[in-house]
Design a protein around this motif. Structure first.
Motif, PDB file in Angstrom:
ATOM      1  N   UNK A   1       0.769  -1.221  -0.003  1.00  0.00           N
ATOM      2  CA  UNK A   1      -0.010   0.063   0.010  1.00  0.00           C
ATOM      3  C   UNK A   1       0.916   1.308   0.055  1.00  0.00           C
ATOM      4  N   UNK A   2       0.537   2.290  -0.904  1.00  0.00           N
ATOM      5  CA  UNK A   2       1.199   3.355  -1.049  1.00  0.00           C
ATOM      6  C   UNK A   2       0.367   4.506   0.092  1.00  0.00           C
ATOM      7  N   UNK A   3       0.780   4.624   1.165  1.00  0.00           N
ATOM      8  CA  UNK A   3       0.046   5.298   2.005  1.00  0.00           C
ATOM      9  C   UNK A   3       0.337   6.859   2.250  1.00  0.00           C
ATOM     10  N   UNK A   4       1.743   7.156   1.857  1.00  0.00           N
ATOM     11  CA  UNK A   4       2.372   8.437   1.994  1.00  0.00           C
ATOM     12  C   UNK A   4       1.377   9.506   1.383  1.00  0.00           C
ATOM     13  N   UNK A   5       0.820   9.485   0.012  1.00  0.00           N
ATOM     14  CA  UNK A   5       0.058  10.691  -0.457  1.00  0.00           C
ATOM     15  C   UNK A   5      -1.431  10.648   0.386  1.00  0.00           C
ATOM     16  N   UNK A   6      -1.780   9.447   0.942  1.00  0.00           N
ATOM     17  CA  UNK A   6      -3.039   9.786   1.682  1.00  0.00           C
ATOM     18  C   UNK A   6      -2.700  10.293   3.100  1.00  0.00           C
ATOM     19  N   UNK A   7      -1.559  10.432   3.621  1.00  0.00           N
ATOM     20  CA  UNK A   7      -1.389  11.067   4.905  1.00  0.00           C
ATOM     21  C   UNK A   7      -1.338  12.617   4.318  1.00  0.00           C
ATOM     22  N   UNK A   8      -0.629  12.944   3.387  1.00  0.00           N
ATOM     23  CA  UNK A   8      -0.377  14.292   2.896  1.00  0.00           C
ATOM     24  C   UNK A   8      -1.893  14.843   2.805  1.00  0.00           C
ATOM     25  N   UNK A   9      -2.759  14.334   1.989  1.00  0.00           N
ATOM     26  CA  UNK A   9      -4.218  14.615   1.698  1.00  0.00           C
ATOM     27  C   UNK A   9      -4.974  15.006   3.015  1.00  0.00           C
ATOM     28  N   UNK A  10      -4.739  13.956   4.075  1.00  0.00           N
ATOM     29  CA  UNK A  10      -5.564  14.143   5.225  1.00  0.00           C
ATOM     30  C   UNK A  10      -5.237  14.907   5.779  1.00  0.00           C
ATOM     31  N   UNK A  11      -3.681  15.534   6.087  1.00  0.00           N
ATOM     32  CA  UNK A  11      -3.111  16.509   6.749  1.00  0.00           C
ATOM     33  C   UNK A  11      -3.745  17.845   6.289  1.00  0.00           C
TER      34      UNK A  11
ATOM     35  N   UNK B   1       3.235  18.596   7.323  1.00  0.00           N
ATOM     36  CA  UNK B   1       3.495  17.275   7.277  1.00  0.00           C
ATOM     37  C   UNK B   1       4.795  16.959   6.491  1.00  0.00           C
ATOM     38  N   UNK B   2       5.610  16.169   6.776  1.00  0.00           N
ATOM     39  CA  UNK B   2       6.938  15.851   6.230  1.00  0.00           C
ATOM     40  C   UNK B   2       7.130  14.651   6.546  1.00  0.00           C
ATOM     41  N   UNK B   3       8.225  13.916   5.806  1.00  0.00           N
ATOM     42  CA  UNK B   3       8.390  12.568   5.856  1.00  0.00           C
ATOM     43  C   UNK B   3       9.932  12.041   5.971  1.00  0.00           C
TER      44      UNK B   3
ATOM     45  N   UNK C   1      12.601   1.711   6.861  1.00  0.00           N
ATOM     46  CA  UNK C   1      11.165   2.160   7.373  1.00  0.00           C
ATOM     47  C   UNK C   1      10.989   3.419   6.827  1.00  0.00           C
ATOM     48  N   UNK C   2       9.591   3.671   6.792  1.00  0.00           N
ATOM     49  CA  UNK C   2       9.265   5.252   6.198  1.00  0.00           C
ATOM     50  C   UNK C   2       8.278   5.608   7.238  1.00  0.00           C
TER      51      UNK C   2
ATOM     52  N   UNK D   1       9.601  17.244   2.405  1.00  0.00           N
ATOM     53  CA  UNK D   1       8.147  17.302   1.910  1.00  0.00           C
ATOM     54  C   UNK D   1       8.062  16.620   0.165  1.00  0.00           C
ATOM     55  N   UNK D   2       7.057  16.183  -0.151  1.00  0.00           N
ATOM     56  CA  UNK D   2       6.935  16.065  -1.517  1.00  0.00           C
ATOM     57  C   UNK D   2       5.733  16.346  -2.010  1.00  0.00           C
ATOM     58  N   UNK D   3       5.439  16.618  -3.644  1.00  0.00           N
ATOM     59  CA  UNK D   3       4.067  16.793  -3.882  1.00  0.00           C
ATOM     60  C   UNK D   3       3.329  15.585  -4.003  1.00  0.00           C
ATOM     61  N   UNK D   4       1.998  16.110  -3.881  1.00  0.00           N
ATOM     62  CA  UNK D   4       1.121  14.674  -4.184  1.00  0.00           C
ATOM     63  C   UNK D   4       0.210  14.917  -5.341  1.00  0.00           C
ATOM     64  N   UNK D   5       0.304  13.725  -6.045  1.00  0.00           N
ATOM     65  CA  UNK D   5      -0.702  13.951  -7.141  1.00  0.00           C
ATOM     66  C   UNK D   5      -2.390  14.166  -6.955  1.00  0.00           C
TER      67      UNK D   5
END
Length: 733
Positions: A652-662, A669-671, A685-686, A708-712
């Motif tokens: 599962x690619x969860x990072x974009x979801x966390x960005x959008x929820x935040x 948010x950062x990673x 680990x991420x 940080x990174x951009x989210x589609x």
């Protein structure tokens, strides 16, 4: 033919709606009741009991409803149920307070979706009753509608995670549901009996079936129970032991329903060559069980189709036998389906509720295979009334074969191991020979096949630590899965199902140094060493081995939220991080229960840092990943508090979801990841960090190198109403 097609369509839609309302209801309950076993177990029990009640009603009063007047009364009841629109999902999501969870789940389901579900559970059997009293060509074979019913169930099962859940919110889902309900209602009006019909017995049969092997409730019960037990056993093995993949549980249930579709249709499909493989499929299942006992495993992409093939072969044979012993009198079909439902419930209780309490392995798999083979022997269609004179020697021969199997498991491994260092694969080959020979003999003497299989299962306990290169410390099973703790090369491992939750060096001078995902070189390990940034009040959802607590010291205190009570004593007794934290002066509080619900009960602004570590497997608790859940986390954090989320995941690619929820909540948010610089004692680990204070995140980026990174744009936030899990799977490919 058009009216016959209409019967099939109505029954298909009714079953489709039944399989749609179940995940919709569970989705509505999840935010308030959490993801504990008691919740989804209560949901499963409720829908099975309602289905059983529907079949019982059809059997008890069905004859009164198959005439013109009774059928219209039933149809008017279906019309009145339109007043249940919309389902009060908001009321279902209210906090249950201190009430008993199981009772409250069943009460809310009964008061909301209960009446429509009960009415829909009757539509398949009533459709068959109406068809049997009609003058249509299919009136002598009304049971073929059961194939349409299972086809509808299969489509409902597959369409919800693949189509409805990703594209529609919960409210839109139920609008579509009620629209289809009205379509079914209109179709049902046109298949109602036009007069009080009288059945015409099939040619060559008596009105009441009296053949000794046909129509026996005991036969219907054992065949249904064994098939359902095999379904749940394969599901447990696949989801808890083979792989942790989203929607993996859908595959065995789809195979199970498909076996009903192909055997109950007008021209059943069960080729002789496939039916003859049932015994060999059972042998393959036995060998796979032995494979797991020796800590060996097939590649995931091989194991999944092999287990599914075993399930399909077993269920196809069982259901083909069910068709063979169904009553020829259509008036008795309602009793036939009632006993199928009772058998299915019995199989569910045995595998899902009883066996996990008394075993420490997935022993239900070989036991279910033995039940299938035993039921096929007991319910034979071609009994031989002339016994073989050689049969008197069968008992002695069977004892010899079982003694051979027991002796092989007891003594062969020791003989092989004395010859030198031996691998598990060698032991498996050595043991497979006597097992296969004994099984081959049993296939030709069917009455002994179950005792031979049980002898193999019982003997397998001698093999648990042979040839695996590990020292097993603990195997413990409960409703949440199977814990395995083992030592290898001076390191202790905790494995839960197919997921490795942590490891720890056993040497006294290295015990306090976390390993794997929590090593000091990982993002979370580096951050937790900065006590000033983390603060003195910490919360953690998900315990594992408790490795994160090794970084804590006085005057820090941590509140650990863990859904599985057994995980607490396992981490406390077999791993040393928790005791080490207490020796360092940290204060530990354990809160057993669903993480989101437990956090919701905490006072506002009570934590400096909250760690959410529950997503490192494919079967993630999605209710912890919604915007509403993030709002609960933010509420308990202080204004500059940190929310740290472990999003390492294979599927599962969860990072974009966390960005959008935040972003939906106005949180920064950062990673950070240790990919490319993984220490030998660490795992890649991420982690992601969120805060309502942008300055806190900027400080993390400046001092610790987080980014940080951009989210589609296509990524949508997850909410309690709408979760697009399939897109997360697709992005991770």
């Amino acid at each position: 033919m058009l009216r016959v097609a209409l019967y099939n369509t109505v029954v298909f839609i009714g079953a489709f709606l039944l399989f749609q309302v179940q995940p919709m209801s569970a989705k509505a309950l999840l935010p308030s009741f959490g993801g504990s076993y008691a919740v989804w177990g209560a949901c499963m029990a409720f829908f099975q009991l309602v289905l059983l009640a529907g079949y019982a009603l059809c059997h008890g009063v069905g004859r009164r409803l198959e005439g013109r007047v009774g059928a219209r009364i039933y149809w008017y009841v279906l019309v009145l149920l339109l007043f249940a629109y919309p389902f009060p999902f908001a009321a279902m999501a209210e906090d249950p307070g201190g009430r008993w969870v199981v009772f409250e789940v069943i009460r809310r389901l009964a008061g909301t979706v209960g009446p429509p579900v009960l009415a829909l559970s009757m539509i398949s059997v009533m459709g068959q009753r109406w068809l049997s009293v009609s003058d249509l060509p299919g009136s002598r074979e009304p049971h073929v509608l059961y194939a349409a019913s299972n086809a509808g169930s299969l489509c409902g099962l597959l369409s919800y995670p693949l189509l409805f859940e990703p594209l529609l919110g919960l409210q839109d889902q139920q609008r579509v549901w009620w629209l289809l309900y009205m379509v079914m209602l209109v179709g049902c009006r046109f298949i109602l009996p036009r007069q009080n019909g009288v059945r015409t017995p099939a040619a060559g049969t008596a009105p009441c079936d009296t053949a000794p092997e046909r129509g026996r409730p005991g036969a219907w019960f054992v065949l249904s129970a064994s098939g359902c037990a095999l379904l749940l056993a394969v599901t447990n093995v696949l989801t808890l032991d083979v792989a942790s993949i989203p929607f993996l549980w859908v595959l065995p249930l789809s195979v199970y329903l498909l076996s009903y579709v192909v055997t109950f249709k007008r021209h059943p499909w069960n080729p002789g060559w496939l039916n003859s493989l049932t015994g060999w499929a059972a042998l393959a299942g036995l060998l796979l069980f032995l494979l797991g006992t020796l800590r060996l495993a097939l590649p995931v992409m091989v194991a999944i189709p092999v287990h599914l093939a075993i399930l399909f072969t077993g269920c196809l044979s069982v259901n083909d036998r069910l068709v063979g012993v169904k009553p020829s009198d259509p008036a008795r079909l309602s009793g036939f389906y009632l006993w199928i439902a009772i058998g299915g419930l019995a199989g569910t209780i045995a595998v899902s509720w009883l066996i996990p309490l008394v075993t420490r392995s997935f022993v239900e798999y070989p036991l279910a295979l033995a039940a299938v083979m035993g039921s096929l022997y007991l319910v034979r269609l071609d009994r031989d009334c002339h016994p073989d004179p050689r049969a008197r020697y069968e008992g002695l021969t069977a004892i010899v074969w079982m003694a051979l199997v027991l002796a092989a498991f007891r003594y062969l491994p020791g003989i092989v191991e004395r010859a030198g260092d031996v691998q598990s694969a060698v032991l498996l080959v050595v043991l497979a020979v006597p097992v296969a020979l004994a099984f081959r003999w049993a296939l030709n003497h069917a009455r002994w096949i179950v005792p031979v299989m049980l002898a193999v299962v019982g003997s397998a306990r001698w093999m648990e630590q042979r040839g695996s290169g590990v020292s097993m410390v603990l195997e413990h099973r409960n409703y949440y899965g199977l814990y395995r703790i083992y030592d290898r090369d001076g390191v202790r491992f905790l494995q839960h199902g197919s997921t490795l939750h942590g490891r720890e060096r056993m040497a006294a001078d290295t015990a306090s140094r976390p390993m794997a995902y929590y090593h000091p070189t990982t993002p979370i390990g580096s951050l937790l060493q900065d006590a000033d940034r983390i603060g003195n009040s910490v919360g953690m959802i998900g315990l594992g081995t408790g490795a994160l607590t090794a970084y804590l010291k006085a005057p820090q205190q941590i509140r650990i939220y863990e859904i599985d009570p057994d995980n607490v004593w396992i981490a406390s007794i077999y791993f040393r991080s928790l005791a080490g934290a207490e020796r360092n002066g940290a204060t530990l509080h354990y809160i057993v229960g669903d993480g989101r619900l437990s956090v919701r009960r905490e006072p506002p602004a009570s934590l400096d840092c909250l760690v959410v570590d529950a997503f490192n497997s494919g079967s993630i608790p999605v209710h912890l990943m919604t915007v509403e859940a993030f709002a609960d986390y933010r509420r308990v954090l202080k204004p500059a508090g940190l929310l740290l989320m472990h999003v390492s995941n294979r599927v599962l690619d969860l990072e974009p979801v966390v960005y959008r929820n935040a972003q939906s909540l106005g949180m920064a948010v950062c990673e950070q990841s240790n990919a490319g610089a993984v220490h030998p004692d660490a795992e890649e680990s991420h982690w992601m960090a969120l805060s309502a204070d942008a300055g806190t995140i900027q400080s993390l980026m400046h001092d610790h190198g987080w980014w940080m990174r951009p989210v589609p744009d296509a990524v949508r936030p997850w909410t309690d109403d709408s979760i697009d899990l399939m897109s997360a799977v697709w992005r991770a490919r």
